[in-house]
Write a protein that holds these residues in place. Structure first.
Motif, PDB file in Angstrom:
ATOM      1  N   ARG A   1       0.831  -1.209   0.000  1.00  0.00           N
ATOM      2  CA  ARG A   1       0.000   0.000   0.000  1.00  0.00           C
ATOM      3  C   ARG A   1       0.864   1.257   0.000  1.00  0.00           C
ATOM      4  NH1 ARG A   1      -4.474  -1.983   4.522  1.00  0.00           N
ATOM      5  NH2 ARG A   1      -5.793  -3.160   3.076  1.00  0.00           N
ATOM      6  N   ALA A   2       1.956   1.241   0.773  1.00  0.00           N
ATOM      7  CA  ALA A   2       2.857   2.391   0.812  1.00  0.00           C
ATOM      8  C   ALA A   2       3.487   2.621  -0.554  1.00  0.00           C
ATOM      9  CB  ALA A   2       3.935   2.169   1.877  1.00  0.00           C
ATOM     10  N   GLN A   3       3.878   1.540  -1.223  1.00  0.00           N
ATOM     11  CA  GLN A   3       4.488   1.658  -2.549  1.00  0.00           C
ATOM     12  C   GLN A   3       3.459   2.121  -3.567  1.00  0.00           C
ATOM     13  OE1 GLN A   3       7.526  -1.120  -3.412  1.00  0.00           O
ATOM     14  NE2 GLN A   3       7.039  -1.259  -5.587  1.00  0.00           N
ATOM     15  N   ALA A   4       2.242   1.589  -3.477  1.00  0.00           N
ATOM     16  CA  ALA A   4       1.180   1.996  -4.408  1.00  0.00           C
ATOM     17  C   ALA A   4       0.819   3.466  -4.222  1.00  0.00           C
ATOM     18  CB  ALA A   4      -0.050   1.119  -4.202  1.00  0.00           C
ATOM     19  N   ALA A   5       0.820   3.929  -2.959  1.00  0.00           N
ATOM     20  CA  ALA A   5       0.478   5.323  -2.672  1.00  0.00           C
ATOM     21  C   ALA A   5       1.597   6.273  -3.077  1.00  0.00           C
ATOM     22  CB  ALA A   5       0.166   5.493  -1.191  1.00  0.00           C
ATOM     23  N   GLY A   6       2.835   5.765  -3.175  1.00  0.00           N
ATOM     24  CA  GLY A   6       3.937   6.595  -3.639  1.00  0.00           C
ATOM     25  C   GLY A   6       4.815   7.184  -2.559  1.00  0.00           C
ATOM     26  N   TYR A   7       4.672   6.720  -1.298  1.00  0.00           N
ATOM     27  CA  TYR A   7       5.544   7.243  -0.255  1.00  0.00           C
ATOM     28  C   TYR A   7       6.519   6.180   0.278  1.00  0.00           C
ATOM     29  CZ  TYR A   7       2.096   5.230   3.027  1.00  0.00           C
ATOM     30  OH  TYR A   7       1.245   4.397   3.713  1.00  0.00           O
ATOM     31  N   GLY A   8       6.704   5.094  -0.487  1.00  0.00           N
ATOM     32  CA  GLY A   8       7.627   4.067  -0.040  1.00  0.00           C
ATOM     33  C   GLY A   8       8.000   3.096  -1.136  1.00  0.00           C
ATOM     34  N   LEU A   9       9.025   2.293  -0.857  1.00  0.00           N
ATOM     35  CA  LEU A   9       9.446   1.199  -1.725  1.00  0.00           C
ATOM     36  C   LEU A   9       9.620  -0.053  -0.872  1.00  0.00           C
ATOM     37  CD1 LEU A   9      12.095   2.936  -4.038  1.00  0.00           C
ATOM     38  CD2 LEU A   9       9.754   2.276  -4.646  1.00  0.00           C
ATOM     39  N   THR A  10       9.651  -1.202  -1.526  1.00  0.00           N
ATOM     40  CA  THR A  10       9.740  -2.477  -0.813  1.00  0.00           C
ATOM     41  C   THR A  10      10.927  -3.286  -1.314  1.00  0.00           C
ATOM     42  OG1 THR A  10       7.335  -2.554  -0.537  1.00  0.00           O
ATOM     43  CG2 THR A  10       8.525  -4.617  -0.276  1.00  0.00           C
ATOM     44  N   VAL A  11      11.673  -3.877  -0.382  1.00  0.00           N
ATOM     45  CA  VAL A  11      12.702  -4.863  -0.705  1.00  0.00           C
ATOM     46  C   VAL A  11      12.340  -6.124   0.075  1.00  0.00           C
ATOM     47  CG1 VAL A  11      15.139  -5.468  -0.658  1.00  0.00           C
ATOM     48  CG2 VAL A  11      14.465  -3.096  -1.053  1.00  0.00           C
ATOM     49  N   PRO A  12      11.777  -7.135  -0.585  1.00  0.00           N
ATOM     50  CA  PRO A  12      11.354  -8.355   0.128  1.00  0.00           C
ATOM     51  C   PRO A  12      12.528  -9.057   0.809  1.00  0.00           C
ATOM     52  CG  PRO A  12      10.423  -8.262  -2.084  1.00  0.00           C
ATOM     53  CD  PRO A  12      11.436  -7.183  -2.011  1.00  0.00           C
ATOM     54  N   TYR A  13      12.240  -9.685   1.944  1.00  0.00           N
ATOM     55  CA  TYR A  13      13.262 -10.386   2.717  1.00  0.00           C
ATOM     56  C   TYR A  13      13.374 -11.830   2.196  1.00  0.00           C
ATOM     57  CZ  TYR A  13      15.873 -11.952   6.862  1.00  0.00           C
ATOM     58  OH  TYR A  13      16.822 -12.459   7.718  1.00  0.00           O
ATOM     59  N   THR A  14      13.944 -11.979   1.013  1.00  0.00           N
ATOM     60  CA  THR A  14      14.156 -13.311   0.442  1.00  0.00           C
ATOM     61  C   THR A  14      15.563 -13.373  -0.121  1.00  0.00           C
ATOM     62  OG1 THR A  14      13.356 -12.690  -1.750  1.00  0.00           O
ATOM     63  CG2 THR A  14      11.717 -13.537  -0.200  1.00  0.00           C
ATOM     64  N   ASN A  15      16.099 -14.569  -0.256  1.00  0.00           N
ATOM     65  CA  ASN A  15      17.455 -14.751  -0.790  1.00  0.00           C
ATOM     66  C   ASN A  15      17.596 -14.178  -2.193  1.00  0.00           C
ATOM     67  OD1 ASN A  15      18.440 -16.059   1.497  1.00  0.00           O
ATOM     68  ND2 ASN A  15      17.719 -18.066   0.797  1.00  0.00           N
ATOM     69  N   GLU A  16      16.523 -14.282  -2.993  1.00  0.00           N
ATOM     70  CA  GLU A  16      16.594 -13.856  -4.376  1.00  0.00           C
ATOM     71  C   GLU A  16      16.541 -12.338  -4.516  1.00  0.00           C
ATOM     72  OE1 GLU A  16      14.276 -15.952  -3.189  1.00  0.00           O
ATOM     73  OE2 GLU A  16      15.130 -17.881  -3.824  1.00  0.00           O
TER      74      GLU A  16
END
Length: 532
Positions: A403-418
């Motif tokens: 939701r934060a990324q969709a709204a434009g006030y954040g980005l996401t880096v998933p916690y996965t090895n890849e």
């Protein structure tokens, strides 16, 4: 000292007015029982802040909780009943669990363990000696407030004290709380918190299909696992009370920790009220070392915390090295909530095991918040207008991050090895720190968050008072809570209409065929007569 007759009369009038005000306030104060056995830090924050706010509004609070409540209200009163061993048990469970690896666990096994823990918590609460001492006393209550979180058997307290039941939900309207007051399930356009839908709305066909299946599965788990197990535990303690399925629908009010600036807008029944952010206090002065550290951050500063349950020290060594390498290259200073010593820490990073998060986010030099994406942390960053880099792990965190990324006030880096690579982490940081659109959007969303007719805590207090004043406010309850699922979705009506149409078609077909045969027979007879 001489006092004029007029002045003396004014003083008497003032004292009389003060006495009347005190009497009125005393008459408005209510006895409220808060039942919050959940030991998770974020859940306790929501509970304790609400209890404190109601006490400071003049009410007398009895607060059943896993931890000792040490804050003294400015008015009203709080009597704390600490559940024996509940807090210690939860902290032990946290130490034994690797929450960073939770998304790799078998879903059914994880769900089974979770349900077992919830039922155990209910049983411990019902059997607690101090709780039973309260039940044996002649104490009366005007309302019972509890969290809606897989603990429906505890709604029996509202039945035992014959008073209104008020529910606190830690997030927005969802499948956990909507059925308790008959709120519409918006499964066609609101993703379930257990699924990861795209940031683009509306949801695709396959996302809506997955969402519908998730909703159906949750309903079956609730009806055939969760509520029956709770019912069994409840009736072992209180054999003559109603079924949990009946208690489930007894809520007079639901308080939602949500707001349209952060959550997708959707329909709410009259006894559902949004009070998102009520737990946030005005910023206080920072400790001297933190104040100096941030004041001297000429290029700005980053705040990094994984919340109250997740521990940064439990991040894998590989990811710690990535984080330290990337953060160490930045001009910005970094404050990181880290629970132990951190060898090889760059000079621009300050670590502490505990930090006053809200006060740090309020500092003007904070440029970015690296967070796990928990709802409380996300709400606090919106409150202060700070962009986020989310590293979501489990539960509602991925959805909040999306939701934060969709709204434009954040980005996401998933916690996965890849996905959690030095390149991805560094790119996200650079984008958030140097592209002004993220901070501009965070400030705009913050203005929307603050733009409301009254403070969220005042809203909560008003509606609690309203329900107490109106003896449960039954006039706000919608009729759908008394309907079965097939009545609510008009399945029986649709089937009846389809059956009626089918019968009508068959009758018409029968009549047409009959008429056709009759006419045909008549034509054939006439034709034969003519040929003769």
């Amino acid at each position: 000292m001489l006092v004029s007759h007029k002045t003396e009369n004014n003083m008497k009038a003032s004292l009389l007015f003060l006495a009347v005000i005190l009497l009125v306030q005393n008459g408005q104060s209510a006895n409220i029982l808060g039942i919050f056995p959940m030991g998770a830090g974020s859940h306790y924050i929501l509970a304790s802040k609400l209890m404190l706010g109601l006490a400071e509004a003049g009410h007398n609070i009895t607060f059943i909780s896993p931890y000792e409540f040490k804050t003294q209200p400015k008015s009203g009163s709080i009597k704390n009943i600490v559940l024996e061993g509940a807090g210690d048990e939860f902290q032990k469970l946290l130490k034994e669990s690797n929450l960073f690896e939770r998304n790799k666990q078998n879903l059914l096994l994880s769900l089974s363990t979770m349900l077992k823990n919830f039922v155990s918590s209910i049983n411990d609460t019902l059997q607690d000696e101090k709780v039973n001492e309260l039940l044996r006393s002649d104490q009366k209550f005007d309302a019972v407030i509890m969290e809606q979180f897989f603990n429906d058997a505890l709604k029996v307290f509202a039945y035992l004290y014959d008073c209104p039941l008020i529910l606190l939900n830690g997030g927005g309207p969802n499948s956990f709380v909507n059925p308790t007051v008959g709120n519409p399930e918006a499964i066609s356009y609101i993703p379930n918190m257990m699924i990861k839908a795209s940031r683009n709305q509306p949801m695709t066909f396959f996302e809506r299909t997955k969402n519908a299946l998730s909703h159906i599965i949750f309903v079956q788990i609730k009806n055939y696992l969760l509520l029956p197990h709770q019912n069994e535990v409840l009736h072992q303690k209180f054999p003559n009370v109603p079924e949990v399925t009946d208690l489930y629908l007894n809520a007079s009010l639901v308080l939602l920790n949500s707001h349209p600036s952060m959550h997708p807008p959707q329909a709410l029944v009259p006894n559902m009220v949004e009070i998102g952010g009520y737990f946030i206090d005005p910023p206080k002065k920072l400790p001297k070392d933190l104040q100096e550290f941030l004041d001297n951050a000429k290029d700005g500063a980053i705040y990094f915390s994984m919340g109250s349950n997740l521990k940064s020290k439990d991040i894998t060594e590989e990811r710690k090295k990535i984080i330290l390498k990337v953060l160490g290259k930045l001009k910005q200073k970094v404050i990181w909530k880290f629970e132990q010593e951190l060898p090889g820490k760059p000079d621009n990073i300050l670590i502490k095991s505990w930090l006053p998060q809200q006060d740090i986010l309020a500092h003007p030099n904070i440029k970015l918040f690296i967070t796990h994406g928990g709802l409380l942390s996300t709400t606090e960053t919106v409150y202060h207008g700070v962009p986020i880099l989310a590293i979501p792990i489990f539960a509602d965190q991925p959805m909040n991050a999306e939701r934060a990324q969709a709204a434009g006030y954040g980005l996401t880096v998933p916690y996965t090895n890849e996905d959690f690579t030095e390149e991805n982490f560094s790119h996200a940081l650079e984008e958030l720190l140097h592209n002004p659109k993220y901070r501009d959007t965070a400030q705009r969303v913050s203005r929307l968050f603050h733009d409301r007719p009254m403070k969220p805590m005042d809203t909560a207090v008003y509606w609690v008072d309203y329900v107490i004043r109106n003896k449960g406010a039954r006039h706000l309850r919608v009729g759908s809570i008394h309907q079965t699922w097939y009545q609510y979705y008009m399945v029986d009506v649709i089937l009846f209409l389809l059956f009626s149409v089918l019968i009508f078609v068959k009758i018409v077909k029968f009549v047409v065929v009959k008429v056709f045969k009759t006419v045909r027979s008549k034509v054939i007879r006439q034709s034969k007569i003519k040929t003769q």
